[in-house]
Motif scaffolding. Structure first.
Motif, PDB file in Angstrom:
ATOM      1  N   TRP A   1     -67.608 -66.176 -26.210  1.00 10.77           N
ATOM      2  CA  TRP A   1     -68.239 -65.755 -27.479  1.00 10.77           C
ATOM      3  C   TRP A   1     -69.514 -66.549 -27.773  1.00 10.77           C
ATOM      4  N   ARG A   2     -70.084 -67.198 -26.762  1.00  8.16           N
ATOM      5  CA  ARG A   2     -71.206 -68.113 -27.035  1.00  8.16           C
ATOM      6  C   ARG A   2     -72.407 -67.400 -27.638  1.00  8.16           C
ATOM      7  N   TYR A   3     -72.673 -66.161 -27.227  1.00  6.80           N
ATOM      8  CA  TYR A   3     -73.819 -65.445 -27.792  1.00  6.80           C
ATOM      9  C   TYR A   3     -73.552 -65.012 -29.232  1.00  6.80           C
TER      10      TYR A   3
ATOM     11  N   ASP B   1     -72.528 -60.018 -24.779  1.00 13.79           N
ATOM     12  CA  ASP B   1     -72.189 -60.711 -23.538  1.00 13.79           C
ATOM     13  C   ASP B   1     -73.444 -60.893 -22.701  1.00 13.79           C
ATOM     14  N   GLU B   2     -73.271 -61.357 -21.480  1.00 10.52           N
ATOM     15  CA  GLU B   2     -74.406 -61.661 -20.600  1.00 10.52           C
ATOM     16  C   GLU B   2     -75.321 -60.469 -20.401  1.00 10.52           C
ATOM     17  N   SER B   3     -74.744 -59.276 -20.329  1.00 10.09           N
ATOM     18  CA  SER B   3     -75.544 -58.082 -20.044  1.00 10.09           C
ATOM     19  C   SER B   3     -76.264 -57.545 -21.274  1.00 10.09           C
ATOM     20  N   SER B   4     -75.666 -57.746 -22.452  1.00 10.05           N
ATOM     21  CA  SER B   4     -76.272 -57.179 -23.667  1.00 10.05           C
ATOM     22  C   SER B   4     -77.216 -58.134 -24.369  1.00 10.05           C
ATOM     23  N   PHE B   5     -77.004 -59.448 -24.161  1.00  5.99           N
ATOM     24  CA  PHE B   5     -77.844 -60.423 -24.854  1.00  5.99           C
ATOM     25  C   PHE B   5     -79.089 -60.701 -24.012  1.00  5.99           C
ATOM     26  N   VAL B   6     -80.074 -59.840 -24.147  1.00  5.87           N
ATOM     27  CA  VAL B   6     -81.306 -59.979 -23.372  1.00  5.87           C
ATOM     28  C   VAL B   6     -82.478 -60.004 -24.334  1.00  5.87           C
TER      29      VAL B   6
END
Length: 289
Positions: free
Chosen positions: A144-146, A200-205
């Motif tokens: 949940w870091r983002y 997540d990694e893919s959405s947080f850009v």
């Protein structure tokens, strides 16, 4: 002794606060600095560039202070997150007058170059913020870091607006303790319910505005410096020295491409920097080995 560029920025900051950005001219900045008008133009093409430089200066201070916190092994757990929030709010307080001058100037709020600087800064600072968050809350926060970082930044921004828009005074330490504990309580709830993350990694850009080649290179180096703070002390020092040498060669006329290729190759063992290393080689037009 203050160099001329720094002097220009110091004087411009003071005049922007006193007269507003729109009400200040390059000629007034030159007169107040005791230098020729042409000297200002040798460093900045126009007033907007001076404003952008002041924003970059502010960002670099914030980034440096955050990295210093990460490098301080004596600050652990929630105390690290609290110290970060305190520094953020103190900086807002100290720079309040300039921020207010900028926020009330319509010509600057939507200035394209300034928007690019703001976006670049957001992209870079998030790297070191994530490192602080995971160090403060532990690896269990990773899924949940983002989400947690978005929540924390939202809280900091709202409390900052109370300073900037309402000139409100409150304890930065109490505020930091509230934000840090809110993050921990939220994490406890997420762990108990095992809720899926929103981001997540893919959405947080965060897509930084591309800018020119020089801008992209500078951004890459900043990102790499931010990422290397998670390395061990000796590794961090080696990476930092290598990046310094790369930056020196980039400024050389002409740069030594053989040396640049070798320096970029020296970064190969650090998998955290793999993407940036490949992009750096591409922009510098050297073989990736």
């Amino acid at each position: 002794m203050t160099d001329k560029r720094t002097l220009i920025l110091q004087v411009a900051d003071k005049l922007f606060v006193e007269q507003g950005i729109k009400g200040t001219t390059i000629a007034q900045i030159a007169d107040a600095a005791g230098i020729a008008k042409g000297s200002v133009y040798s460093y900045f093409k126009n007033k907007a560039e001076i404003v952008r430089a002041l924003f970059i200066q502010s960002f670099e201070r914030s980034q440096q202070e955050a990295e210093q916190l990460l490098n301080n092994s004596e600050i652990k757990g929630l105390a690290l997150l609290e110290a970060f929030v305190v520094k953020q709010l103190c900086q807002v307080e100290e720079e309040r007058a300039f921020q207010q001058a900028w926020m009330t100037d319509d010509s600057m709020v939507m200035e394209n170059g300034l928007l690019q600087v703001v976006q670049d800064c957001r992209t870079d600072i998030y790297q070191v913020q994530l490192a602080i968050l995971e160090r403060a809350l532990g690896q269990e926060c990773t899924p949940w870091r983002y989400d947690l970082l978005t929540m924390i930044n939202g809280q900091i921004q709202e409390f900052a607006m109370l300073i900037l828009l309402d000139n409100m005074a409150y304890s930065h330490f109490n505020c930091a303790a509230f934000i840090a504990r809110s993050a921990r309580w939220t994490l406890i709830g997420l762990l108990e319910e095992n809720r899926p993350p929103v981001l997540d990694e893919s959405s947080f850009v965060l897509e930084a505005v591309p800018g020119g080649k020089d801008t992209q290179l500078k951004r890459l180096l900043t990102q790499m410096r931010s990422k290397c703070v998670s390395l061990d002390g000796e590794e961090q020092s080696l990476v930092s020295q290598t990046l310094d040498l790369i930056e020196q060669q980039m400024a050389a006329e002409p740069p030594n491409t053989t040396l640049l290729r070798a320096l970029i190759a020296n970064l190969r063992p650090y998998l955290e920097l793999a993407d940036e290393r490949a992009k750096l080689a591409e922009l510098l037009d050297v073989a990736l080995i």
